[in-house]
Design a protein around this motif. Sequence first.
Motif, mmCIF file in Angstrom:
data_model
loop_
_atom_site.group_PDB
_atom_site.id
_atom_site.type_symbol
_atom_site.label_atom_id
_atom_site.label_comp_id
_atom_site.label_asym_id
_atom_site.label_seq_id
_atom_site.Cartn_x
_atom_site.Cartn_y
_atom_site.Cartn_z
ATOM 1 N N VAL A 160 -1.002 7.165 11.925
ATOM 2 C CA VAL A 160 -0.158 7.591 10.806
ATOM 3 C C VAL A 160 0.194 6.394 9.922
ATOM 4 C CG1 VAL A 160 2.165 8.418 10.224
ATOM 5 C CG2 VAL A 160 0.796 9.640 11.915
ATOM 6 N N ILE A 161 0.531 5.268 10.537
ATOM 7 C CA ILE A 161 0.863 4.065 9.779
ATOM 8 C C ILE A 161 -0.331 3.615 8.938
ATOM 9 C CG2 ILE A 161 1.295 1.585 10.052
ATOM 10 C CD1 ILE A 161 3.209 2.258 12.299
ATOM 11 N N ASP A 162 -1.521 3.677 9.525
ATOM 12 C CA ASP A 162 -2.691 3.238 8.769
ATOM 13 C C ASP A 162 -3.048 4.219 7.662
ATOM 14 O OD1 ASP A 162 -4.644 1.043 8.634
ATOM 15 O OD2 ASP A 162 -6.116 2.641 8.930
ATOM 16 N N LEU A 163 -2.664 5.481 7.794
ATOM 17 C CA LEU A 163 -2.854 6.443 6.714
ATOM 18 C C LEU A 163 -2.018 6.068 5.488
ATOM 19 C CD1 LEU A 163 -2.850 9.809 8.707
ATOM 20 C CD2 LEU A 163 -4.760 8.925 7.344
ATOM 21 N N VAL A 164 -0.963 5.305 5.712
ATOM 22 C CA VAL A 164 -0.132 4.809 4.609
ATOM 23 C C VAL A 164 -0.645 3.462 4.111
ATOM 24 C CG1 VAL A 164 2.194 4.072 3.940
ATOM 25 C CG2 VAL A 164 1.893 6.025 5.477
ATOM 26 N N LEU A 165 -0.986 2.575 5.045
ATOM 27 C CA LEU A 165 -1.342 1.203 4.693
ATOM 28 C C LEU A 165 -2.673 1.084 3.959
ATOM 29 C CD1 LEU A 165 -1.041 -1.878 4.853
ATOM 30 C CD2 LEU A 165 -1.972 -1.774 7.176
ATOM 31 N N ASP A 166 -3.710 1.650 4.515
ATOM 32 C CA ASP A 166 -5.049 1.405 3.999
ATOM 33 C C ASP A 166 -5.254 1.844 2.551
ATOM 34 O OD1 ASP A 166 -7.884 0.486 4.911
ATOM 35 O OD2 ASP A 166 -6.743 0.708 6.751
ATOM 36 N N PRO A 167 -4.798 3.036 2.146
ATOM 37 C CA PRO A 167 -5.008 3.430 0.749
ATOM 38 C C PRO A 167 -4.377 2.463 -0.253
ATOM 39 C CG PRO A 167 -4.407 5.331 2.057
ATOM 40 C CD PRO A 167 -4.194 4.140 2.933
ATOM 41 N N ALA A 168 -3.165 1.989 0.042
ATOM 42 C CA ALA A 168 -2.504 1.060 -0.870
ATOM 43 C C ALA A 168 -3.196 -0.296 -0.871
ATOM 44 C CB ALA A 168 -1.034 0.908 -0.486
ATOM 45 N N ALA A 169 -3.621 -0.765 0.316
ATOM 46 C CA ALA A 169 -4.301 -2.048 0.397
ATOM 47 C C ALA A 169 -5.628 -2.021 -0.355
ATOM 48 C CB ALA A 169 -4.520 -2.439 1.860
ATOM 49 N N VAL A 170 -6.346 -0.905 -0.249
ATOM 50 C CA VAL A 170 -7.604 -0.754 -0.986
ATOM 51 C C VAL A 170 -7.339 -0.721 -2.487
ATOM 52 C CG1 VAL A 170 -9.493 0.850 -1.479
ATOM 53 C CG2 VAL A 170 -8.884 0.326 0.892
ATOM 54 N N ALA A 171 -6.307 0.004 -2.901
ATOM 55 C CA ALA A 171 -5.981 0.091 -4.321
ATOM 56 C C ALA A 171 -5.581 -1.275 -4.886
ATOM 57 C CB ALA A 171 -4.852 1.096 -4.546
ATOM 58 N N LEU A 172 -4.925 -2.088 -4.060
ATOM 59 C CA LEU A 172 -4.529 -3.426 -4.496
ATOM 60 C C LEU A 172 -5.685 -4.408 -4.483
ATOM 61 C CD1 LEU A 172 -1.072 -3.765 -2.702
ATOM 62 C CD2 LEU A 172 -1.459 -3.953 -5.165
ATOM 63 N N GLY A 173 -6.788 -4.034 -3.848
ATOM 64 C CA GLY A 173 -7.934 -4.926 -3.777
ATOM 65 C C GLY A 173 -7.861 -5.925 -2.649
ATOM 66 N N PHE A 174 -7.064 -5.637 -1.614
ATOM 67 C CA PHE A 174 -7.022 -6.526 -0.454
ATOM 68 C C PHE A 174 -8.367 -6.496 0.273
ATOM 69 C CE2 PHE A 174 -2.194 -6.800 0.557
ATOM 70 C CZ PHE A 174 -1.980 -7.281 -0.717
ATOM 71 N N TRP A 175 -8.890 -5.300 0.480
ATOM 72 C CA TRP A 175 -10.216 -5.136 1.063
ATOM 73 C C TRP A 175 -10.836 -3.869 0.497
ATOM 74 C CZ3 TRP A 175 -5.926 -5.331 4.469
ATOM 75 C CH2 TRP A 175 -5.454 -4.105 4.926
ATOM 76 N N ALA A 176 -12.120 -3.703 0.712
ATOM 77 C CA ALA A 176 -12.829 -2.525 0.185
ATOM 78 C C ALA A 176 -13.874 -2.099 1.194
ATOM 79 C CB ALA A 176 -13.489 -2.841 -1.155
ATOM 80 N N TYR A 177 -14.107 -0.786 1.256
ATOM 81 C CA TYR A 177 -15.136 -0.220 2.127
ATOM 82 C C TYR A 177 -16.401 0.018 1.319
ATOM 83 C CZ TYR A 177 -11.378 0.491 5.445
ATOM 84 O OH TYR A 177 -10.341 0.282 6.311
ATOM 85 N N ASP A 178 -17.503 -0.434 1.852
ATOM 86 C CA ASP A 178 -18.783 -0.240 1.168
ATOM 87 C C ASP A 178 -19.039 1.261 1.019
ATOM 88 O OD1 ASP A 178 -18.815 -2.941 1.503
ATOM 89 O OD2 ASP A 178 -20.588 -3.011 2.803
ATOM 90 N N GLY A 179 -19.197 1.704 -0.192
ATOM 91 C CA GLY A 179 -19.409 3.121 -0.428
ATOM 92 C C GLY A 179 -18.126 3.916 -0.560
ATOM 93 N N GLY A 180 -16.971 3.248 -0.403
ATOM 94 C CA GLY A 180 -15.693 3.928 -0.556
ATOM 95 C C GLY A 180 -15.440 4.935 0.558
ATOM 96 N N GLY A 181 -14.643 5.942 0.239
ATOM 97 C CA GLY A 181 -14.303 6.963 1.223
ATOM 98 C C GLY A 181 -13.528 8.081 0.574
ATOM 99 N N MET A 182 -13.493 9.222 1.240
ATOM 100 C CA MET A 182 -12.878 10.404 0.651
ATOM 101 C C MET A 182 -11.352 10.341 0.633
ATOM 102 S SD MET A 182 -13.498 13.188 3.732
ATOM 103 C CE MET A 182 -12.630 14.455 2.832
ATOM 104 N N TYR A 183 -10.757 9.507 1.465
ATOM 105 C CA TYR A 183 -9.302 9.398 1.518
ATOM 106 C C TYR A 183 -8.851 8.157 0.748
ATOM 107 C CZ TYR A 183 -4.558 9.177 3.451
ATOM 108 O OH TYR A 183 -3.193 9.119 3.600
#
Length: 277
Positions: A160-183
């Motif tokens: 649950v915590i990572d469901l909050v953390l990862d989207p914001a971190a990706v939006a900020l450009g901390f890290w990125a997933y190759d090919g992105g993701g649906m969430y």
Amino acid sequence: MDRRDAETWLSAVVRENRFTIAVVFPLVGALMFVAGHEAWLPGWLARNPLLIIFGTLVMRSPLVAGLLPQIDRRAGIALVVLAAYTYGIEFLGVTTGFPYGRFHYQLELGPMLFGTVPAGLPVFFFPLVLNSYLLCLLLLGPHANSRLARLTASLAVVLVIDLVLDPAAVALGFWAYDGGGMYYGVPLSNYLGWVLSGVIAVGLVEFGFDWRTLRDRLDQCEFMLDDMVSFVILWGAMNAYFGNWIPVAIALFLFAGLRRIDRFDFVVGLPARETLR
């Protein structure tokens, strides 16, 4: 100053500065991230890795002060193993894509080991697991007697915590997933990977600490979960800024859990419980 004196001093500092640590610091952090994203401040200032680590360490201080009296030889070994595991699983993830899916860091969060993973990774990783475990000890009530319940609930909160953390971190450009993701740019593989890595991490916490002693410490130490408060404020605010409304709703869900166990009392102005340490 011996260890007990140091623990008492740190607890006093944290207790006297609860609002600043748990509310002001994450709000300032959120404003700095927004300023950096909007180019209102120079990038070196708004996303300075040393400032990020400093702010993170300050927000972690309640968790550190709360746990220090509970760290004996067994717990120390478990935390060392957990730190080594943290580096190992992250290095594996960055270099091979297993178990989270292929991703790469876009911002150096402090010194990078082998140019691959942040040296300060345990500072970012430990609280995800420790806060989840501590929160579940309170939320489970009498069901905390069951090891299966503790492990299952803690793993669920980690996700649950990572469901909050990862989207914001990706939006900020901390890290990125190759090919992105649906969430919000995060793939399902990330959360499947967290099931694997989270089981081991939570298991190490269960091995290292006596859950009954931790539960007693939570009753004595009113600020022990303030780091979770900081998390909800910082990453809830960042997701709201980017319009990631599902993570915002999940952050509010975490807020409700903290309110249920009276861990937001100092924010709304109610007197904090007195403690011996």
